[in-house]
Design a protein around this motif. Structure first.
Motif, short mmCIF file in Angstrom:
data_model
loop_
_atom_site.label_atom_id
_atom_site.label_comp_id
_atom_site.label_asym_id
_atom_site.label_seq_id
_atom_site.Cartn_x
_atom_site.Cartn_y
_atom_site.Cartn_z
N MET A 1 2.95 -18.49 10.29
CA MET A 1 3.28 -17.62 9.28
C MET A 1 2.75 -16.26 11.59
SD MET A 1 0.35 -16.23 6.74
CE MET A 1 -1.09 -15.09 7.18
N LYS A 2 3.61 -15.53 11.41
CA LYS A 2 3.14 -14.98 11.86
C LYS A 2 1.68 -14.16 12.36
CE LYS A 2 4.68 -10.55 14.37
NZ LYS A 2 5.78 -9.47 14.41
N GLN A 3 0.26 -13.96 13.61
CA GLN A 3 -0.43 -13.64 13.67
C GLN A 3 -0.26 -11.95 14.32
OE1 GLN A 3 -3.21 -15.20 12.84
NE2 GLN A 3 -2.78 -17.24 13.04
N PHE A 4 -1.31 -11.27 13.62
CA PHE A 4 -0.82 -9.62 14.10
C PHE A 4 -2.15 -9.26 14.70
CE2 PHE A 4 1.52 -10.22 10.12
CZ PHE A 4 2.41 -10.10 10.23
N SER A 5 -1.90 -8.48 15.62
CA SER A 5 -2.87 -8.14 16.40
C SER A 5 -3.88 -6.81 15.29
CB SER A 5 -2.49 -7.21 17.53
OG SER A 5 -1.54 -6.04 16.64
N ILE A 6 -4.63 -6.85 15.75
CA ILE A 6 -5.76 -5.95 15.25
C ILE A 6 -5.42 -4.08 15.30
CG2 ILE A 6 -7.99 -4.69 14.90
CD1 ILE A 6 -9.64 -6.88 16.11
N ARG A 7 -4.70 -4.25 16.35
CA ARG A 7 -3.90 -3.25 15.81
C ARG A 7 -2.61 -2.79 14.68
NH1 ARG A 7 -3.50 1.71 17.99
NH2 ARG A 7 -0.99 3.43 18.27
N GLU A 8 -1.94 -3.74 15.03
CA GLU A 8 -0.77 -3.92 13.64
C GLU A 8 -1.23 -3.74 12.24
OE1 GLU A 8 2.35 -6.38 16.10
OE2 GLU A 8 0.64 -7.53 14.36
N LYS A 9 -2.60 -4.06 12.59
CA LYS A 9 -2.98 -4.81 10.74
C LYS A 9 -3.75 -3.33 10.23
CE LYS A 9 -4.73 -9.31 11.57
NZ LYS A 9 -5.58 -9.82 11.54
N VAL A 10 -4.98 -2.32 11.68
CA VAL A 10 -5.05 -0.88 10.74
C VAL A 10 -3.29 0.02 10.46
CG1 VAL A 10 -6.10 0.56 11.99
CG2 VAL A 10 -6.92 -0.91 12.60
N GLU A 11 -2.72 -0.16 11.61
CA GLU A 11 -1.15 -0.07 11.32
C GLU A 11 -0.53 0.06 10.30
OE1 GLU A 11 1.04 -0.60 14.64
OE2 GLU A 11 0.55 1.51 15.93
N GLN A 12 -1.57 -0.68 10.11
CA GLN A 12 -0.59 -1.37 7.97
C GLN A 12 -1.15 -1.03 7.36
OE1 GLN A 12 2.17 -2.90 7.57
NE2 GLN A 12 2.19 -2.90 5.20
N LEU A 13 -2.45 -0.96 6.75
CA LEU A 13 -3.73 -0.37 6.31
C LEU A 13 -3.60 1.35 5.99
CD1 LEU A 13 -6.00 -1.06 4.91
CD2 LEU A 13 -7.29 0.13 7.12
N LEU A 14 -2.93 1.61 7.51
CA LEU A 14 -2.68 3.41 7.35
C LEU A 14 -0.89 3.93 7.31
CD1 LEU A 14 -4.97 3.96 10.10
CD2 LEU A 14 -5.42 4.99 7.48
N LYS A 15 -0.24 3.01 6.76
CA LYS A 15 1.23 3.14 6.49
C LYS A 15 1.47 4.44 6.03
CE LYS A 15 2.71 -0.03 3.49
NZ LYS A 15 3.52 -1.62 3.13
N ASN A 16 1.02 4.47 5.13
CA ASN A 16 1.07 5.71 3.88
C ASN A 16 0.13 6.91 4.95
OD1 ASN A 16 2.91 4.14 3.08
ND2 ASN A 16 1.70 2.81 1.26
N ALA A 17 -0.43 7.05 5.66
CA ALA A 17 -1.34 7.71 5.58
C ALA A 17 -0.20 9.78 6.22
CB ALA A 17 -2.58 7.35 6.90
N PRO A 18 -0.88 10.65 6.33
CA PRO A 18 -0.84 11.60 6.28
C PRO A 18 -0.81 11.25 8.34
CG PRO A 18 -2.15 12.42 5.64
CD PRO A 18 -2.09 11.12 4.68
N GLU A 19 -0.57 11.94 9.04
CA GLU A 19 -0.60 11.93 10.53
C GLU A 19 -2.08 13.14 10.77
OE1 GLU A 19 1.10 10.33 13.14
OE2 GLU A 19 2.34 9.80 11.35
N CYS A 20 -2.27 14.35 9.65
CA CYS A 20 -3.41 14.43 9.78
C CYS A 20 -4.29 14.25 9.30
CB CYS A 20 -3.31 16.36 10.20
SG CYS A 20 -2.35 16.74 11.33
N LEU A 21 -5.87 13.94 9.04
CA LEU A 21 -6.72 13.17 7.89
C LEU A 21 -7.91 14.50 8.01
CD1 LEU A 21 -5.93 10.14 8.60
CD2 LEU A 21 -5.22 10.67 7.29
N SER A 22 -8.34 14.35 6.45
CA SER A 22 -9.85 14.96 6.93
C SER A 22 -10.29 14.30 6.42
CB SER A 22 -9.39 15.51 5.36
OG SER A 22 -9.33 14.98 4.19
N PRO A 23 -12.01 14.18 6.61
CA PRO A 23 -12.82 13.41 6.64
C PRO A 23 -12.74 12.61 5.34
CG PRO A 23 -14.07 14.71 7.84
CD PRO A 23 -12.08 15.11 6.95
N ARG A 24 -12.40 13.36 4.34
CA ARG A 24 -12.58 12.30 2.84
C ARG A 24 -11.23 11.46 2.57
NH1 ARG A 24 -10.40 15.34 -1.96
NH2 ARG A 24 -10.48 13.82 -3.76
N LYS A 25 -10.42 11.80 2.95
CA LYS A 25 -9.21 11.00 3.13
C LYS A 25 -9.54 9.82 3.63
CE LYS A 25 -5.19 10.14 1.84
NZ LYS A 25 -4.84 10.41 -0.18
#
Length: 82
Positions: A1-25
Protein backbone atom coordinates in the motif's frame (compact mmCIF):
# COMPACT_ATOMS: atom_id res chain seq x y z
CA UNK A 1 0.00 0.00 0.00
CA UNK A 2 1.35 3.41 -0.96
CA UNK A 3 2.21 5.82 1.84
CA UNK A 4 0.78 9.29 1.24
CA UNK A 5 2.33 12.50 2.46
CA UNK A 6 0.32 14.86 4.62
CA UNK A 7 -0.01 17.24 1.65
CA UNK A 8 -1.45 14.48 -0.54
CA UNK A 9 -3.95 13.59 2.18
CA UNK A 10 -5.01 17.21 2.63
CA UNK A 11 -5.35 17.64 -1.13
CA UNK A 12 -7.49 14.49 -1.23
CA UNK A 13 -9.65 15.87 1.61
CA UNK A 14 -10.19 19.09 -0.36
CA UNK A 15 -10.28 17.68 -3.90
CA UNK A 16 -13.92 18.71 -4.49
CA UNK A 17 -13.58 22.08 -2.77
CA UNK A 18 -13.84 25.27 -4.81
CA UNK A 19 -10.71 27.41 -5.26
CA UNK A 20 -12.17 30.21 -3.08
CA UNK A 21 -13.77 29.36 0.26
CA UNK A 22 -15.72 31.16 2.95
CA UNK A 23 -14.92 30.45 6.62
CA UNK A 24 -18.19 28.52 6.82
CA UNK A 25 -17.23 26.34 3.85
CA UNK A 26 -13.77 25.72 5.37
CA UNK A 27 -15.44 24.48 8.56
CA UNK A 28 -17.73 22.19 6.57
CA UNK A 29 -14.87 20.62 4.60
CA UNK A 30 -12.26 20.31 7.35
CA UNK A 31 -12.14 19.46 11.05
CA UNK A 32 -11.56 23.17 11.83
CA UNK A 33 -14.55 24.79 13.56
CA UNK A 34 -15.97 28.00 12.08
CA UNK A 35 -14.98 30.13 15.09
CA UNK A 36 -11.47 28.70 14.92
CA UNK A 37 -11.28 29.69 11.23
CA UNK A 38 -12.17 33.28 12.15
CA UNK A 39 -9.58 33.21 14.95
CA UNK A 40 -6.90 31.96 12.53
CA UNK A 41 -7.81 34.73 10.08
CA UNK A 42 -7.71 37.37 12.82
CA UNK A 43 -4.26 36.25 14.05
CA UNK A 44 -2.94 35.99 10.49
CA UNK A 45 -2.17 32.27 10.72
CA UNK A 46 -4.55 31.56 7.84
CA UNK A 47 -4.24 33.92 4.90
CA UNK A 48 -7.43 35.49 3.60
CA UNK A 49 -8.74 38.64 2.00
CA UNK A 50 -11.98 40.55 2.16
CA UNK A 51 -14.18 40.82 -0.91
CA UNK A 52 -17.48 42.70 -0.70
CA UNK A 53 -17.34 42.54 3.09
CA UNK A 54 -16.75 38.80 3.34
CA UNK A 55 -13.62 36.78 4.10
CA UNK A 56 -12.30 34.67 1.24
CA UNK A 57 -9.73 31.90 1.76
CA UNK A 58 -7.85 30.51 -1.22
CA UNK A 59 -7.77 26.70 -1.26
CA UNK A 60 -3.98 26.62 -1.66
CA UNK A 61 -3.56 28.80 1.45
CA UNK A 62 -5.79 26.40 3.40
CA UNK A 63 -3.75 23.41 2.18
CA UNK A 64 -0.53 25.13 3.24
CA UNK A 65 -1.96 25.97 6.67
CA UNK A 66 -3.20 22.42 7.25
CA UNK A 67 0.12 20.89 6.17
CA UNK A 68 2.02 23.14 8.58
CA UNK A 69 -0.33 22.84 11.55
CA UNK A 70 -1.86 19.37 11.41
CA UNK A 71 -0.44 16.14 12.69
CA UNK A 72 -0.94 12.84 10.93
CA UNK A 73 -2.16 9.98 13.13
CA UNK A 74 -3.48 6.60 12.01
CA UNK A 75 -3.65 7.34 8.32
CA UNK A 76 -6.27 9.97 7.60
CA UNK A 77 -6.96 11.58 10.98
CA UNK A 78 -6.04 15.25 11.35
CA UNK A 79 -5.70 17.05 14.65
CA UNK A 80 -5.71 20.81 14.65
CA UNK A 81 -3.17 22.32 17.02
CA UNK A 82 -4.70 24.80 19.45
Amino acid sequence: MKQFSIREKVEQLLKNAPECLSPRKVSQLTPIAKNKVYELIKTGELESFIYQGKYIIIKEDLIIYMCEHCTDDAGYTYKIKK
